[in-house]
Design a protein around this motif. Structure first.
Motif, PDB file in Angstrom:
ATOM      1  N   LEU A 241       6.984   4.000  -2.403  1.00 24.09           N
ATOM      2  CA  LEU A 241       6.971   4.240  -3.858  1.00 24.09           C
ATOM      3  C   LEU A 241       5.886   3.431  -4.547  1.00 24.09           C
ATOM      4  CD1 LEU A 241      10.807   4.451  -4.341  1.00 24.09           C
ATOM      5  CD2 LEU A 241       9.191   6.125  -5.241  1.00 24.09           C
ATOM      6  N   LYS A 242       5.624   2.247  -4.013  1.00 17.13           N
ATOM      7  CA  LYS A 242       4.562   1.405  -4.592  1.00 17.13           C
ATOM      8  C   LYS A 242       3.211   2.117  -4.491  1.00 17.13           C
ATOM      9  CE  LYS A 242       5.842  -3.240  -4.093  1.00 17.13           C
ATOM     10  NZ  LYS A 242       5.952  -4.325  -3.133  1.00 17.13           N
ATOM     11  N   ASN A 243       2.994   2.803  -3.366  1.00 18.50           N
ATOM     12  CA  ASN A 243       1.736   3.549  -3.196  1.00 18.50           C
ATOM     13  C   ASN A 243       1.617   4.662  -4.236  1.00 18.50           C
ATOM     14  OD1 ASN A 243       1.051   2.034  -0.959  1.00 18.50           O
ATOM     15  ND2 ASN A 243       2.068   3.448   0.474  1.00 18.50           N
ATOM     16  N   ILE A 244       2.746   5.296  -4.538  1.00 20.51           N
ATOM     17  CA  ILE A 244       2.700   6.400  -5.516  1.00 20.51           C
ATOM     18  C   ILE A 244       2.390   5.839  -6.907  1.00 20.51           C
ATOM     19  CG2 ILE A 244       3.986   8.343  -6.510  1.00 20.51           C
ATOM     20  CD1 ILE A 244       5.758   8.237  -3.918  1.00 20.51           C
ATOM     21  N   VAL A 245       2.987   4.664  -7.224  1.00 21.04           N
ATOM     22  CA  VAL A 245       2.707   4.020  -8.520  1.00 21.04           C
ATOM     23  C   VAL A 245       1.211   3.700  -8.602  1.00 21.04           C
ATOM     24  CG1 VAL A 245       3.105   1.970  -9.950  1.00 21.04           C
ATOM     25  CG2 VAL A 245       5.034   3.080  -8.798  1.00 21.04           C
ATOM     26  N   ARG A 246       0.656   3.118  -7.521  1.00 21.65           N
ATOM     27  CA  ARG A 246      -0.768   2.751  -7.537  1.00 21.65           C
ATOM     28  C   ARG A 246      -1.632   3.993  -7.689  1.00 21.65           C
ATOM     29  NH1 ARG A 246      -1.415   0.555  -2.426  1.00 21.65           N
ATOM     30  NH2 ARG A 246      -3.624   0.821  -2.766  1.00 21.65           N
ATOM     31  N   MET A 247      -1.295   5.046  -6.977  1.00 21.35           N
ATOM     32  CA  MET A 247      -2.079   6.286  -7.060  1.00 21.35           C
ATOM     33  C   MET A 247      -2.058   6.829  -8.499  1.00 21.35           C
ATOM     34  SD  MET A 247      -1.476   9.786  -4.899  1.00 21.35           S
ATOM     35  CE  MET A 247      -2.432  11.269  -5.216  1.00 21.35           C
ATOM     36  N   SER A 248      -0.884   6.795  -9.144  1.00 18.26           N
ATOM     37  CA  SER A 248      -0.772   7.292 -10.531  1.00 18.26           C
ATOM     38  C   SER A 248      -1.574   6.430 -11.485  1.00 18.26           C
ATOM     39  CB  SER A 248       0.684   7.275 -10.981  1.00 18.26           C
ATOM     40  OG  SER A 248       1.380   8.299 -10.395  1.00 18.26           O
ATOM     41  N   GLU A 249      -1.479   5.114 -11.296  1.00 20.00           N
ATOM     42  CA  GLU A 249      -2.216   4.206 -12.188  1.00 20.00           C
ATOM     43  C   GLU A 249      -3.718   4.414 -12.023  1.00 20.00           C
ATOM     44  OE1 GLU A 249       1.108   0.591 -12.411  1.00 20.00           O
ATOM     45  OE2 GLU A 249      -0.518   0.473 -10.947  1.00 20.00           O
ATOM     46  N   ASP A 250      -4.170   4.565 -10.772  1.00 22.75           N
ATOM     47  CA  ASP A 250      -5.608   4.744 -10.524  1.00 22.75           C
ATOM     48  C   ASP A 250      -6.128   6.035 -11.144  1.00 22.75           C
ATOM     49  OD1 ASP A 250      -5.479   2.408  -9.146  1.00 22.75           O
ATOM     50  OD2 ASP A 250      -5.511   3.314  -7.133  1.00 22.75           O
ATOM     51  N   SER A 251      -5.280   7.099 -11.091  1.00 20.82           N
ATOM     52  CA  SER A 251      -5.768   8.398 -11.578  1.00 20.82           C
ATOM     53  C   SER A 251      -5.390   8.648 -13.035  1.00 20.82           C
ATOM     54  CB  SER A 251      -5.199   9.518 -10.707  1.00 20.82           C
ATOM     55  OG  SER A 251      -3.797   9.461 -10.743  1.00 20.82           O
ATOM     56  N   GLY A 252      -4.531   7.774 -13.609  1.00 20.21           N
ATOM     57  CA  GLY A 252      -4.126   7.948 -15.011  1.00 20.21           C
ATOM     58  C   GLY A 252      -3.166   9.112 -15.206  1.00 20.21           C
ATOM     59  N   VAL A 253      -2.447   9.503 -14.146  1.00 21.75           N
ATOM     60  CA  VAL A 253      -1.476  10.606 -14.286  1.00 21.75           C
ATOM     61  C   VAL A 253      -0.095  10.010 -14.571  1.00 21.75           C
ATOM     62  CG1 VAL A 253      -0.395  12.589 -13.156  1.00 21.75           C
ATOM     63  CG2 VAL A 253      -2.811  12.112 -12.760  1.00 21.75           C
ATOM     64  N   PRO A 255       1.758   7.259 -15.257  1.00 21.41           N
ATOM     65  CA  PRO A 255       2.338   6.311 -14.297  1.00 21.41           C
ATOM     66  C   PRO A 255       3.769   5.903 -14.624  1.00 21.41           C
ATOM     67  CG  PRO A 255       0.637   5.238 -15.646  1.00 21.41           C
ATOM     68  CD  PRO A 255       0.607   6.696 -15.985  1.00 21.41           C
ATOM     69  N   GLU A 256       4.224   6.183 -15.873  1.00 21.33           N
ATOM     70  CA  GLU A 256       5.611   5.805 -16.243  1.00 21.33           C
ATOM     71  C   GLU A 256       6.618   6.498 -15.333  1.00 21.33           C
ATOM     72  OE1 GLU A 256       3.742   7.816 -18.407  1.00 21.33           O
ATOM     73  OE2 GLU A 256       2.630   6.075 -19.163  1.00 21.33           O
ATOM     74  N   VAL A 257       6.279   7.726 -14.907  1.00 17.27           N
ATOM     75  CA  VAL A 257       7.252   8.497 -14.106  1.00 17.27           C
ATOM     76  C   VAL A 257       7.505   7.806 -12.756  1.00 17.27           C
ATOM     77  CG1 VAL A 257       7.709  10.720 -12.994  1.00 17.27           C
ATOM     78  CG2 VAL A 257       6.708  10.658 -15.287  1.00 17.27           C
ATOM     79  N   PRO A 258       6.471   7.558 -11.925  1.00 15.92           N
ATOM     80  CA  PRO A 258       6.768   6.863 -10.664  1.00 15.92           C
ATOM     81  C   PRO A 258       7.221   5.422 -10.866  1.00 15.92           C
ATOM     82  CG  PRO A 258       4.412   7.283 -10.876  1.00 15.92           C
ATOM     83  CD  PRO A 258       5.082   8.026 -11.975  1.00 15.92           C
ATOM     84  N   ARG A 259       6.767   4.786 -11.966  1.00 13.43           N
ATOM     85  CA  ARG A 259       7.245   3.400 -12.209  1.00 13.43           C
ATOM     86  C   ARG A 259       8.763   3.385 -12.397  1.00 13.43           C
ATOM     87  NH1 ARG A 259       3.001   1.898 -16.741  1.00 13.43           N
ATOM     88  NH2 ARG A 259       1.171   1.508 -15.459  1.00 13.43           N
ATOM     89  N   ALA A 260       9.273   4.344 -13.159  1.00 13.52           N
ATOM     90  CA  ALA A 260      10.730   4.377 -13.406  1.00 13.52           C
ATOM     91  C   ALA A 260      11.488   4.642 -12.100  1.00 13.52           C
ATOM     92  CB  ALA A 260      11.062   5.448 -14.438  1.00 13.52           C
ATOM     93  N   ILE A 261      10.945   5.516 -11.256  1.00 12.25           N
ATOM     94  CA  ILE A 261      11.609   5.812  -9.977  1.00 12.25           C
ATOM     95  C   ILE A 261      11.568   4.569  -9.082  1.00 12.25           C
ATOM     96  CG2 ILE A 261      11.534   7.269  -7.902  1.00 12.25           C
ATOM     97  CD1 ILE A 261      10.250   9.477  -9.682  1.00 12.25           C
ATOM     98  N   HIS A 262      10.388   3.968  -9.010  1.00 13.32           N
ATOM     99  CA  HIS A 262      10.207   2.760  -8.195  1.00 13.32           C
ATOM    100  C   HIS A 262      11.188   1.681  -8.638  1.00 13.32           C
ATOM    101  CE1 HIS A 262       8.024  -1.161  -7.440  1.00 13.32           C
ATOM    102  NE2 HIS A 262       8.109  -0.661  -6.228  1.00 13.32           N
ATOM    103  N   GLN A 263      11.351   1.532  -9.955  1.00 12.22           N
ATOM    104  CA  GLN A 263      12.220   0.477 -10.490  1.00 12.22           C
ATOM    105  C   GLN A 263      13.677   0.679 -10.048  1.00 12.22           C
ATOM    106  OE1 GLN A 263      10.976  -2.224 -12.359  1.00 12.22           O
ATOM    107  NE2 GLN A 263      12.988  -2.979 -11.735  1.00 12.22           N
ATOM    108  N   ALA A 264      14.129   1.922 -10.091  1.00  9.60           N
ATOM    109  CA  ALA A 264      15.530   2.189  -9.698  1.00  9.60           C
ATOM    110  C   ALA A 264      15.752   1.838  -8.225  1.00  9.60           C
ATOM    111  CB  ALA A 264      15.872   3.656  -9.959  1.00  9.60           C
TER     112      ALA A 264
END
Ligand code: NAP
Length: 289
Positions: A241-253, A255-264
């Motif tokens: 999940l951390k990789n997905i957060v990083r990918m979203s942050e890098d691409s600007g897509v 990132p709140e969505v994977p961050r919320a999933i990662h947090q849970a």
């Protein structure tokens, strides 16, 4: 064949009206904006006077935007005076608490009440793809079951606890909306890396299949109350999940969505469940609410 009144001729109410008429019932339809009821005149009688239509009905089906709208139409003294021994089937979407309040109102009038939830788009009403849950009066359900088959061939009575239908509806929709959010976000992530979103959807079987398998595994683990296993620990899932957060942050897509999933998932690991399998999330959510 019954005298049925449908209250609400929006997209869903219109489909319900047509389904009831196809079955051969005498259907009247009332809508706040009369043109929409008149548009159904080929199959149902547009009711100009709501309360005289209420007094003639054996079965009253309500499908309006929400319970607040219902309040303006049916939780009124005039409605209470007009309703005889009809059964009310509330097909407006709401929460279990809405259902309980609505049942209390119906009981105060001595009226039979079913709260219902339809899991279908209007074009699926009356087909095998429509699921409709009912809860509340079992006697009312038994009395009208054949008529209710107009909406779905296999109506489901979810229990006499009146909130059951909307609880199942909200739960299934939560899984649906969450799943749609995740796969559409995933398609946008692919696009940011030059893979068309449509090409991502060609892999639909991969993620739909994984959810299917995980649901079966979760069911077994819930039954056994044992979430241990040797497939993939929550610690490992959190790293992915951390990789997905990083990918979203890098691409600007978004990132709140994977961050919320990662947090849970992270919170579940922090509760001491990092060595357990993914369905241990259920146990975490259940015990913290
Ligand atoms: P819709 O097409 O927007 O129709 C809304 C209906 O509610 C119209 O008849 C509207 O009357 C009436 N209404 C709204 N506010 C009102 C008020 N204050 N007083 C009187 N009437 C009022 O919505 P819909 O798709 O038919 O949805 C109806 C219900 O079905 C909702 O609870 C929805 O969640 C549920 N549902 C819909 C679907 C779906 O795919 N469409 C699927 C499952 C469940 P006017 O025409 O006068 O505005």
């Amino acid at each position: 064949m019954k005298n049925v009144l449908v209250i609400g001729a929006g997209n869903m109410g219109s489909a319900l009206t047509r389904a009831l008429a196809t079955q051969g019932n005498h259907v009247a339809v009332w809508n706040r904006t009369p043109e929409k009821a008149r548009a159904l005149a080929d199959v149902a009688r547009p009711a100009q006077d709501l309360f005289s239509a209420v007094s003639e009905a054996d079965l009253i089906v309500v499908s309006v935007s929400d319970y607040a709208a219902c309040g303006e139409i049916i939780y009124t003294g005039e409605f209470a005076q007009a309703v005889g021994d009809a059964t009310i089937v509330q097909l407006t979407s709401g929460s279990p608490e809405d259902a309980r309040r609505s049942q209390a109102w119906a009981q105060s009038l001595g009226v039979d009440y079913l709260d219902a939830a339809i899991l279908a788009y209007p074009s699926f009403v009356g087909t095998e793809y429509a699921t409709v849950f009912y809860s509340g009066s079992k006697a009312g359900f038994d009395r009208h079951e054949e008529t209710l088959k107009a909406f779905s061939n296999a109506p489901v009575f979810a229990g006499e606890a009146v909130g059951a239908a909307s609880a199942l509806d909200c739960a299934i929709l939560q899984a649906y909306y969450g799943g749609c959010l995740a796969f559409l976000h995933a398609a946008a992530l692919c696009e940011a890396e030059g893979i068309p979103g449509t090409a991502f959807l060609d892999y639909k079987a991969a993620f739909v299949g994984l959810i299917d398998i995980t649901a079966d595994a979760a069911r077994e683990m819930m039954d056994q109350q044992d979430f241990s296993g040797v497939q993939c620990s929550l610690d490992t899932h959190v790293a992915a999940l951390k990789n997905i957060v990083r990918m979203s942050e890098d691409s600007g897509v978004a990132p709140e969505v994977p961050r919320a999933i990662h947090q849970a998932y992270q919170d579940t690991v922090a509760s001491g469940r990092g060595g357990l399998e993914l369905p241990a999330l259920y146990e975490f959510f259940r015990r913290t609410n």
